[in-house]
Write a protein that holds these residues in place. Structure first.
Motif: not given
Length: 289
Positions: A88-109
């Motif tokens: 989240n570009p806006e969250g980075l300035q506040d130290g928010n490094y959460n990551l969004t992972l999209s189009n999940l596959s079973l191999q992402d587990s």
């Protein structure tokens, strides 16, 4: 359905490695999930920190995303995560490094790590996340083979229940939507279709219907149940009168009436046979008298 679910985290702190945060997250197949990077608000600007997201792998860990000198850097990102990992570009300035992972596959587990390093003293802060990608069955859909809510001619009626996208073979039950009881009567047939890792199922139930019913289909799995919308089939008055029970009652009543009429006619004929026959004098004989 929510895109992800977190379980309570565990915090482990070490003298040499800083603090380690451990989370569990569940995400839907082909959906999106947010992986947490939980740290205290850092002092200093974002340019003073380097952040690495990695996925545990054999023989070596995979790079999921990186932030170097305050900017997202994709040079070292593994090919399988390119275009699917976002901050989240806006969250980075506040130290928010959460990551969004999209189009999940079973191999992402698997196990993910968010490692934050201060450029000056290399004091790492680590968040570990165990991601489980699940493929849940879709909400089942109930319909009849004739695509109508009117009872077809005859005693038997076929209903189908279809659900898609699960990983393990489920149990399928039919219930009375009014009281929640399982429908015990009728014949049930189940069809299974395997497409890659996913399973599609269709259940067909054949019932003898004599009155209006309200029915639902339930997909039962170890992760929970999914129930269809109630499906109501109404029987019209004409069809109710033509049902086997109504027809039998009509035949019995008709037979009783026929027997009664026969008895009345027989008795009436017997009474008439006892009366003397009427006699009329011919005209010519009357003149002679």
């Amino acid at each position: 359905m929510e895109s992800y679910t977190r379980v309570p985290g565990i915090v482990l702190c070490y003298l040499t490695l800083g603090c380690r945060f451990i989370w569990g997250v569940v995400g839907p197949l082909q959906g999106s999930v947010e992986l947490p990077c939980v740290h205290h608000q850092p002092s200093g600007s974002i340019e003073e920190f380097t952040v690495y997201w990695q996925k545990k792998n054999v023989p070596e860990d995979l790079v999921v995303a990186t932030i170097i000198a305050g900017k997202v850097d994709t040079r070292y990102v593994s090919e399988i995560f390119r275009g699917r990992a976002h901050f989240n570009p806006e969250g980075l300035q506040d130290g928010n490094y959460n990551l969004t992972l999209s189009n999940l596959s079973l191999q992402d587990s698997g196990e993910y790590k968010c490692i934050r390093l201060r450029n000056t003293n290399q004091d790492p802060k680590i968040t570990e996340t165990q991601l489980e990608v699940r493929a849940e069955f879709s909400t089942p859909v109930v319909g009849d083979v004739s695509s109508t809510h009117k009872l077809p001619t005859g005693n038997e009626w076929n209903l189908t229940c279809t659900s898609k996208g699960g990983l393990e073979l489920p149990r399928i039950i039919w219930i009375n939507a009014t009281d929640g009881r399982e429908v015990r009567g009728g014949r049930v047939h189940k069809d299974i279709q395997q497409i890659g890792d996913l399973i599609n199922v269709t259940s067909t139930i054949t019932l003898n219907i004599t009155s209006t019913i309200n029915i639902s289909c339930v997909i039962v799995t170890k992760n929970g149940n999914v129930t269809s919308e109630p499906y109501k089939m109404e029987v019209t008055e004409e069809e109710e009168r033509s049902s086997p029970h109504t027809l039998m009652v009509s035949l019995i009543i008709g037979g009783v009436v026929a027997v009664a009429l026969t008895v009345i006619l027989v008795k009436w004929g017997h009474i008439n046979s006892k009366c003397p026959p009427s006699y009329r004098v011919p005209n010519n004989q009357t003149e002679e008298l």
